[in-house]
Structure formats: C-alpha cells, structure tokens
Design a protein around this motif. Structure first.
Motif, mmCIF file in Angstrom:
data_model
loop_
_atom_site.group_PDB
_atom_site.id
_atom_site.type_symbol
_atom_site.label_atom_id
_atom_site.label_comp_id
_atom_site.label_asym_id
_atom_site.label_seq_id
_atom_site.Cartn_x
_atom_site.Cartn_y
_atom_site.Cartn_z
ATOM 1 N N UNK A 1 0.844 -1.192 0.000
ATOM 2 C CA UNK A 1 0.000 0.000 0.000
ATOM 3 C C UNK A 1 0.877 1.238 0.000
ATOM 4 N N UNK A 2 0.414 2.275 -0.684
ATOM 5 C CA UNK A 2 1.093 3.574 -0.681
ATOM 6 C C UNK A 2 2.564 3.471 -1.075
ATOM 7 N N UNK A 3 2.861 2.586 -2.037
ATOM 8 C CA UNK A 3 4.213 2.467 -2.545
ATOM 9 C C UNK A 3 5.178 1.712 -1.660
ATOM 10 N N UNK A 4 4.658 1.065 -0.593
ATOM 11 C CA UNK A 4 5.519 0.309 0.314
ATOM 12 C C UNK A 4 4.964 -1.101 0.500
ATOM 13 N N UNK A 5 5.830 -1.983 1.005
ATOM 14 C CA UNK A 5 5.394 -3.350 1.266
ATOM 15 C C UNK A 5 5.854 -3.774 2.650
ATOM 16 N N UNK A 6 5.163 -4.768 3.177
ATOM 17 C CA UNK A 6 5.593 -5.445 4.402
ATOM 18 C C UNK A 6 5.424 -6.939 4.176
ATOM 19 N N UNK A 7 6.465 -7.695 4.459
ATOM 20 C CA UNK A 7 6.381 -9.139 4.437
ATOM 21 C C UNK A 7 6.336 -9.640 5.864
ATOM 22 N N UNK A 8 5.364 -10.502 6.171
ATOM 23 C CA UNK A 8 5.193 -11.018 7.526
ATOM 24 C C UNK A 8 5.095 -12.537 7.453
ATOM 25 N N UNK A 9 5.628 -13.225 8.463
ATOM 26 C CA UNK A 9 5.621 -14.679 8.389
ATOM 27 C C UNK A 9 5.826 -15.312 9.760
ATOM 28 N N UNK A 10 5.442 -16.582 9.823
ATOM 29 C CA UNK A 10 5.744 -17.452 10.959
ATOM 30 C C UNK A 10 5.924 -18.857 10.403
ATOM 31 N N UNK A 11 7.024 -19.511 10.775
ATOM 32 C CA UNK A 11 7.298 -20.847 10.273
ATOM 33 C C UNK A 11 8.226 -20.834 9.080
ATOM 34 N N UNK A 12 8.085 -21.856 8.218
ATOM 35 C CA UNK A 12 9.009 -21.985 7.088
ATOM 36 C C UNK A 12 8.368 -21.712 5.732
ATOM 37 N N UNK A 13 7.157 -21.172 5.702
ATOM 38 C CA UNK A 13 6.643 -20.626 4.443
ATOM 39 C C UNK A 13 7.465 -19.370 4.148
ATOM 40 N N UNK A 14 7.781 -19.153 2.888
ATOM 41 C CA UNK A 14 8.780 -18.135 2.554
ATOM 42 C C UNK A 14 8.248 -16.991 1.696
ATOM 43 N N UNK A 15 8.992 -15.883 1.754
ATOM 44 C CA UNK A 15 8.770 -14.732 0.885
ATOM 45 C C UNK A 15 10.082 -14.414 0.188
ATOM 46 N N UNK A 16 10.062 -14.418 -1.132
ATOM 47 C CA UNK A 16 11.217 -14.028 -1.934
ATOM 48 C C UNK A 16 10.900 -12.725 -2.658
ATOM 49 N N UNK A 17 11.936 -11.950 -2.903
ATOM 50 C CA UNK A 17 11.826 -10.759 -3.731
ATOM 51 C C UNK A 17 12.815 -10.879 -4.884
ATOM 52 N N UNK A 18 12.296 -10.802 -6.105
ATOM 53 C CA UNK A 18 13.143 -10.766 -7.296
ATOM 54 C C UNK A 18 13.190 -9.319 -7.765
ATOM 55 N N UNK A 19 14.392 -8.741 -7.725
ATOM 56 C CA UNK A 19 14.566 -7.320 -8.068
ATOM 57 C C UNK A 19 15.905 -7.153 -8.781
ATOM 58 N N UNK A 20 15.877 -6.472 -9.916
ATOM 59 C CA UNK A 20 17.114 -6.202 -10.634
ATOM 60 C C UNK A 20 17.836 -7.448 -11.094
ATOM 61 N N UNK A 21 17.085 -8.501 -11.426
ATOM 62 C CA UNK A 21 17.702 -9.720 -11.925
ATOM 63 C C UNK A 21 18.291 -10.620 -10.857
ATOM 64 N N UNK A 22 18.014 -10.331 -9.577
ATOM 65 C CA UNK A 22 18.539 -11.155 -8.488
ATOM 66 C C UNK A 22 17.400 -11.514 -7.539
ATOM 67 N N UNK A 23 17.510 -12.695 -6.924
ATOM 68 C CA UNK A 23 16.495 -13.132 -5.972
ATOM 69 C C UNK A 23 17.058 -13.090 -4.561
ATOM 70 N N UNK A 24 16.243 -12.646 -3.623
ATOM 71 C CA UNK A 24 16.642 -12.652 -2.220
ATOM 72 C C UNK A 24 15.480 -13.164 -1.384
ATOM 73 N N UNK A 25 15.795 -13.902 -0.343
ATOM 74 C CA UNK A 25 14.771 -14.380 0.576
ATOM 75 C C UNK A 25 14.606 -13.334 1.667
ATOM 76 N N UNK A 26 13.450 -12.686 1.708
ATOM 77 C CA UNK A 26 13.257 -11.628 2.703
ATOM 78 C C UNK A 26 12.674 -12.166 4.009
#
Length: 259
Positions: free
Chosen positions: A107-132
C-alpha cells in the motif's frame, strides 16, 4: 481508499502434490486490499487444513484500509483472531494443530512481508532473488548459532521442525520485513513444498521470464515432475511500472483458495 502505488498483477496455485492424499495448504489473493497470503497447516489429517483455512478466512475480512498502518493493524487483528480460534480447536480436540504463513501487504508504494514458520517470501529485483523471510525452524537456529554448516543443514534429520506457527501458543510470534515497492519487483510467496524441490535460482528464472500465471504453473509442474513430496502453494505478485497513470490496476487472477 486503499491503493497500492503501482499496478499489480498476481496469481496463485495450490496442489496436494504427488504423495499426500489431501491438501492442508490454503492461500489468499486480495489485490484490492493489498494482501497476499500462503498458509501451510500442520496437525495431521484434516486438522492442518482447518488451521490454514482459519488464517485465510479471518484475513479475508480485512476490507479496505485507510492507510498502510491501518492495513497492518487490521492484518494483525485478524491473525490474532485466527490464532485464538485455532487454539480453541486444539483444546476441543485434545491435539495440537497450527499453521505456518507468509504474507505480503502492499500500500502507498511500500510493502511489508510477515511470516511465521518456514513458508517463505522471496523478492526478485534487478535480476537477483533474495529471501526476505527467515525460516522459523530448528535447523535455521542451529545455523544462526554456527553449530552446523550450510551443507549439514541440507541433510539435517530434524530440518523440518518448526519453532513458530499460528495456533501453537497463546502468544503469537511473527517476524516482518518492510521496504519500498519498485517497478518490476516480483514477490514469491510459497509453502515449503516448493522449496523442497526447486532452487532459488530456478524460482528466479521462472518468474523473470514469465508473467505470474505462467510462472506459477511452470513452477508447480516442476515440483510435480520431481515427485511433489508435500503440498505446494505458490503466489506471485508482480509490480508494474505505472506508465498507464493508474494508482492500481487490478489484473489479478486466482484459482480458488487452494482448499
């Protein structure tokens, strides 16, 4: 009215895999409210499905937030309600059930990633992947303490032991990362059924070369071709460049709730 700052295209898929006889995963794709979620239930036949469904059902009631802080507050309120409901179900059945989750708020040009456990969130940006996200597992804690190596972690006998999950304790413990949305960002939310069979490099290649629906389907096909030993759920969220001038262009598609 709640909007995200750039156009969003998203898609989700869920499958029981090749070994399990039912699917305990659930997911939610709600671009209008700026919310995407995957949840992986634990607790044996039917019970895990109940836990992940509780998370999705409660989060589906968030509605349109007035601001990013309001969206975050609504999210945490619904997740707390799900935690309490799952705890009550556990007590009534005399067993412990729960669910991991990974969620993206935008929202409003920003993001929040939230988690518990081993389900994952990845971000692919600029041709590279990172686990956030960072796995809440016993093996991750051992890695963080320097007690085992990354190579040992791959074959650690208790590598799937979860340390945080919704519904396991009265007090809910979650982690989060936040940042600015950038044109071209792709977020990948997944349960561990994906990462058990597909490497980070393969995930990055799939989402970089395909739109969300095609990438989801390609990744799912890869998991199933490699044996699909667990339920698998994948949600992809691609951020556009906003050149059409709109604050929010909803081109989201979803195949149900993965029930």
């Amino acid at each position: 009215m709640s909007t995200v700052a750039l156009p969003i295209e998203s898609f989700g898929v869920s499958h029981k895999g090749c070994v399990r006889d039912h699917n305990e995963d659930n997911y939610l794709v709600e671009p209008r409210t700026g919310l995407w979620v995957v949840a992986d239930g634990m607790g044996g036949h039917e019970a895990g499905e109940v836990a992940s469904a509780s998370i999705v059902d409660h989060l589906a009631t968030i509605g349109i937030a007035s601001s990013a802080p309001d969206l975050r507050a609504r999210f945490e309120d619904r997740l707390s309600r799900a935690n309490a409901e799952i705890r009550n179900i556990s007590r009534s059945r005399g067993i412990t059930i729960g669910s991991t989750f990974a969620a993206l708020l935008a929202m409003d040009g920003r993001f929040a990633g939230l988690w518990a456990g081993d389900s994952r969130i990845y971000l692919v940006r600029g041709g590279a992947i990172s686990q956030i996200s960072k796995d809440h597992t016993e093996v991750q804690e051992l890695l963080d303490r320097g007690m085992i190596s990354a190579e040992e972690a791959l074959t650690w006998p208790r590598r799937n032991v979860i340390t945080h999950a919704v519904g396991v304790n009265d007090e809910l413990e979650i982690d989060f990362q936040q940042g600015e949305l950038m044109p071209g960002d792709v977020f990948v939310l997944s349960t561990d059924g994906l990462t058990a069979h597909v490497s980070d490099t393969e995930i990055e290649a799939a989402v970089r070369s395909e739109p969300p629906q095609a990438a989801c389907e390609k990744l799912l096909e890869t998991v199933l071709a490699r044996g699909g030993t667990d339920n698998v759920t994948i949600v992809l969220v691609r951020v556009g460049d906003g050149r059409d001038g709109s604050l929010h262009a909803d081109r989201s598609k979803a195949e149900g709730q993965g029930r």
